[in-house]
Design a protein around this motif. Structure first.
Motif, PDB file in Angstrom:
ATOM      1  N   ALA A 150      47.638  42.322 -15.660  1.00 44.58           N
ATOM      2  CA  ALA A 150      47.184  41.382 -16.684  1.00 44.58           C
ATOM      3  C   ALA A 150      45.912  40.680 -16.242  1.00 44.58           C
ATOM      4  N   GLY A 151      45.842  40.312 -14.974  1.00 43.41           N
ATOM      5  CA  GLY A 151      44.661  39.634 -14.449  1.00 43.41           C
ATOM      6  C   GLY A 151      43.436  40.524 -14.496  1.00 43.41           C
ATOM      7  N   SER A 152      43.595  41.793 -14.130  1.00 43.16           N
ATOM      8  CA  SER A 152      42.455  42.696 -14.150  1.00 43.16           C
ATOM      9  C   SER A 152      42.054  43.037 -15.587  1.00 43.16           C
ATOM     10  N   ASP A 153      43.029  43.132 -16.487  1.00 39.96           N
ATOM     11  CA  ASP A 153      42.720  43.388 -17.900  1.00 39.96           C
ATOM     12  C   ASP A 153      41.919  42.245 -18.494  1.00 39.96           C
ATOM     13  N   GLU A 154      42.306  41.021 -18.171  1.00 42.29           N
ATOM     14  CA  GLU A 154      41.581  39.857 -18.681  1.00 42.29           C
ATOM     15  C   GLU A 154      40.156  39.836 -18.151  1.00 42.29           C
ATOM     16  N   ALA A 155      39.989  40.199 -16.887  1.00 41.94           N
ATOM     17  CA  ALA A 155      38.646  40.229 -16.297  1.00 41.94           C
ATOM     18  C   ALA A 155      37.793  41.299 -16.968  1.00 41.94           C
ATOM     19  N   GLU A 156      38.386  42.467 -17.235  1.00 41.74           N
ATOM     20  CA  GLU A 156      37.644  43.539 -17.902  1.00 41.74           C
ATOM     21  C   GLU A 156      37.251  43.137 -19.314  1.00 41.74           C
TER      22      GLU A 156
END
Length: 129
Positions: free
Chosen positions: A16-22
């Motif tokens: 979820a954290g990496s998706d939000e950053a992307e």
């Protein structure tokens, strides 16, 4: 205790954290793109897909799908017609040329061609000969 970093567990990264950053990065990237570029990119994607579906690609026997091509050409014609006043004449002219090419290729690929003025996209562009 040793201070080696290899012995230390790394912080877990969440999907979820990496998706939000992307998503955040993509939003920033899109904000930097001019509207004309977004419009022409969308039109080029539609044009490319339509060209494949009318049989202008490497393997026409396997890729031709005139029902799908009709939908793509209609969408492309609508986009180009609506966007032409907003994009430069240079962009609009080349997009219209590409549209005309796929419209003619559609007509040639059709076993029973549409009447002049009733082919895909012609309600937006007028008859294509």
């Amino acid at each position: 205790m040793s201070e080696h970093t290899a012995d230390q567990p790394s912080a877990p990264t969440t999907a979820a954290g990496s998706d939000e950053a992307e998503i955040s990065q993509a939003t920033r990237d899109i904000a930097d793109v001019a509207a004309v570029e977004v419009i022409t990119t969308a039109a080029v994607h539609l044009l490319s897909a339509a060209a494949v579906k009318v049989g202008l690609a490497d393997d026409p026997e396997a890729q031709i799908d005139l029902d799908e091509a009709r939908k793509l050409i209609n969408a492309l014609a609508g986009l180009i017609t609506a966007a032409a006043p907003e994009v430069s004449d240079m962009h609009a002219r080349s997009l219209r040329d590409g549209l005309r090419s796929v419209q003619l290729a559609f007509r040639e690929a059709s076993v029973i061609p549409d009447p002049i003025g009733q082919g895909p996209g012609e309600k937006y562009t007028g008859p294509v000969n």
